[in-house]
Design an enzyme around this catalytic site. Structure first.
Site, mmCIF file in Angstrom:
data_model
loop_
_atom_site.group_PDB
_atom_site.id
_atom_site.type_symbol
_atom_site.label_atom_id
_atom_site.label_comp_id
_atom_site.label_asym_id
_atom_site.label_seq_id
_atom_site.Cartn_x
_atom_site.Cartn_y
_atom_site.Cartn_z
ATOM 1 N N PHE A 1 2.439 7.194 -1.112
ATOM 2 C CA PHE A 1 1.556 7.318 0.103
ATOM 3 C C PHE A 1 1.282 6.222 1.204
ATOM 4 O O PHE A 1 1.247 6.239 2.135
ATOM 5 C CB PHE A 1 0.108 7.881 -0.652
ATOM 6 C CG PHE A 1 -0.020 9.253 -0.959
ATOM 7 C CD1 PHE A 1 -0.131 10.223 0.050
ATOM 8 C CD2 PHE A 1 0.268 9.511 -2.258
ATOM 9 C CE1 PHE A 1 -0.138 11.538 -0.324
ATOM 10 C CE2 PHE A 1 0.473 11.098 -2.383
ATOM 11 C CZ PHE A 1 -0.061 11.904 -1.537
ATOM 12 N N HIS A 2 1.558 4.959 0.434
ATOM 13 C CA HIS A 2 1.278 3.714 1.197
ATOM 14 C C HIS A 2 2.695 3.818 2.112
ATOM 15 O O HIS A 2 2.420 3.411 3.326
ATOM 16 C CB HIS A 2 1.397 2.603 0.439
ATOM 17 C CG HIS A 2 0.025 2.097 -0.004
ATOM 18 N ND1 HIS A 2 -0.531 2.749 -1.101
ATOM 19 C CD2 HIS A 2 -0.887 1.204 0.449
ATOM 20 C CE1 HIS A 2 -1.771 1.996 -1.259
ATOM 21 N NE2 HIS A 2 -2.018 1.287 -0.197
ATOM 22 N N GLU A 3 3.917 4.022 1.602
ATOM 23 C CA GLU A 3 4.999 4.298 2.310
ATOM 24 C C GLU A 3 5.075 5.210 3.694
ATOM 25 O O GLU A 3 5.307 5.095 4.763
ATOM 26 C CB GLU A 3 6.254 4.395 1.567
ATOM 27 C CG GLU A 3 7.570 4.642 2.417
ATOM 28 C CD GLU A 3 8.009 3.092 2.778
ATOM 29 O OE1 GLU A 3 8.856 2.819 3.469
ATOM 30 O OE2 GLU A 3 7.591 2.180 2.290
#
Length: 479
Positions: free
Chosen positions: A404-406
């Site tokens: 999700f950070h990516e």
């Protein structure tokens, strides 16, 4: 109607369940001779005229009335049909049972005969084809719908998990497609991906929680479930209003009931909103005044001189740290509290004292409580319950976080370099390293200083430089 020998008029009615029953033999007496001692009461006779003048003749039982004539015709028709049955004997005095005329004053008495004819059951072989079976046909249709409806619901329950996976996947994939296809700006793309990620996490929590509650209801009694589970009422069920409130509430974990405050402090909300505007402006000022000039005069940290790259990272560390702290204060303290106040959401522990974290593990447990609770509830605990080791469960949790950070960083920047993904995975060895150092030195300040150095002084400026230069290189190639 008949007249006795003493001149009194006697009113005669039928003894069936309803007036003028077609099966009553009283109307057949019209063709039989009048009993001795009675006089003719037919229309035109002197006795009939006398009765009419005296007002003692009931018009409903008069032989001239339409009701009387219709009842006689129905009685004749039914009698002729019933006479065809194998159980029906000729209509004589011996087989009529208690049939006959009953005076009106004896009609509703307990001694009035209830069984007056020899009749067949509606489903007997001689009478079954004379009955209407529309009700039984309707019953067959209702049973058919119920049986097939159960099968449809059972099949839907088997595929509902797959259907939910498809919907949640489409909810996160479609925004990625829109951002990459439309070549949106970085800020607008980040906002869309951030919102889509929140919706995805909420939908997963909603489905997973209700699935687990249904499992508990099947395993335990309703009374025990409602007693042992806080915030859950087995009798209340799920409503659309609960789903809407959950989608707006500042939490990622679904439950039927949340702690609620009694009122909205309007003045407090206005004050927090003013602070939000000021801090947002301060972030923009720091970015334009300090961060942009530094990154524009820098080189790619992995392609230039190493000492020069370290110098740029250290110079960039202070303004990026200020922006990151302002971002944390604006979102986790101001915005989430404003939203909680407007929705009367009671549990406002959106973060803990993460600035005192002695290890990286403590930091991840304290700085973002909504995400931490979601990870523990829907990733870590299910993995442990399935028999996986705790280390594997932690690894899976970090993998989900890294993905999700990516998505939230790489997709808006239109580059897939996996810097954010690798940065989150790099936290795993840092967790064990900081824990080892903390246990070795037995000093809380040592672990806390190591955390600040690795996370804020080195990590964040490095990510900023990496993504900035990759975005600039992409724009140059595109132009």
């Amino acid at each position: 109607m008949a007249t006795s020998s003493d001149g009194q008029i006697q009113t005669l009615v039928r003894p069936s369940e309803t007036d003028l029953s077609s099966s009553d033999p009283l109307f057949h007496r019209r063709s039989s001779p009048s009993p001795p001692g009675t006089t003719d009461a037919s229309p035109g006779s002197s006795s009939h005229k006398a009765a009419e003048s005296a007002g003692q003749l009931d018009s409903r039982t008069s032989p001239d009335s339409a009701v009387f004539r219709r009842a006689i015709a129905e009685d004749d028709r039914e009698g002729s049909e019933e006479g065809r049955g194998s159980l029906m004997a000729p209509r004589d005095k011996e087989n009529q049972g208690s049939g006959g005329w009953i005076p009106a004053k004896y009609k509703y008495r307990a001694s009035a005969p209830a069984h007056r004819w020899i009749r067949e059951s509606p489903l007997s072989s001689d009478a079954i084809f004379k009955q209407s079976h529309a009700g039984l046909l309707n019953l067959c249709i209702v049973v058919l719908i119920a049986v097939n409806g159960r099968l449809i619901i059972e099949n839907l329950m088997k595929v509902v998990i797959s259907l939910h996976l498809m919907l949640t996947t489409a909810e996160i994939v479609y925004p990625v497609y829109v951002i990459l296809r439309c070549d949106s700006a970085v800020l607008s793309g980040f906002t869309l991906m951030f919102f889509a990620s929140i919706v995805w996490l909420k939908l997963v929590s909603f489905a997973h929680t209700n699935y687990d509650l249904r499992t508990l209801i099947k395993s335990f009694d309703k009374e025990d479930t409602s007693t042992n589970l806080s915030g859950f009422d087995a009798e209340e069920g799920i409503s659309f209003k609960q789903l809407v409130y959950f989608m707006l509430a500042p939490t990622l974990c679904y439950q039927q009931k949340y702690p609620r405050t009694k009122c909205i402090r309007k003045g407090w909300v206005i004050c927090q909103f003013i602070k939000l505007v000021i801090c947002t402006g301060l972030m923009g000022f720091i970015i334009e005044q300090y961060i942009n000039p530094i990154v524009q005069n820098s080189q790619h940290p992995l392609k230039g001189n190493l000492l020069y790259a370290i110098e740029r990272i250290l110079k960039l560390s202070v303004p990026t740290l200020y922006v990151w702290l302002c971002m944390f204060y604006c979102f986790f303290h101001l915005w989430l509290n404003i939203l909680a106040e407007l929705l009367c959401f009671g549990d406002r522990e959106f973060y803990k004292d993460w600035w005192n974290a002695k290890t990286v593990e403590e930091y991840w447990r304290m700085w973002n409580m909504p995400v931490h609770k979601w990870m523990v509830r829907h990733i870590y605990f299910p993995c442990v319950q399935k028999g996986l080791p705790k280390g594997i469960a932690i690894l899976i949790s970090f993998l989900v976080s890294a993905i999700f950070h990516e998505l939230c960083v790489a997709v808006p920047c239109h580059i897939i370099k996996f810097w954010a993904f690798l940065g989150i995975l790099f936290q795993i060895p840092l967790v064990f390293l900081t824990k080892y150092l903390q246990n070795k030195f037995r000093n809380t300040m040592v672990g806390n200083m190591i955390f600040w150095i690795f996370f804020s002084i080195l990590g964040q400026p490095m990510c900023v430089l990496l993504y900035y230069h990759d975005v600039m290189n992409r724009k140059i190639r595109t132009d």
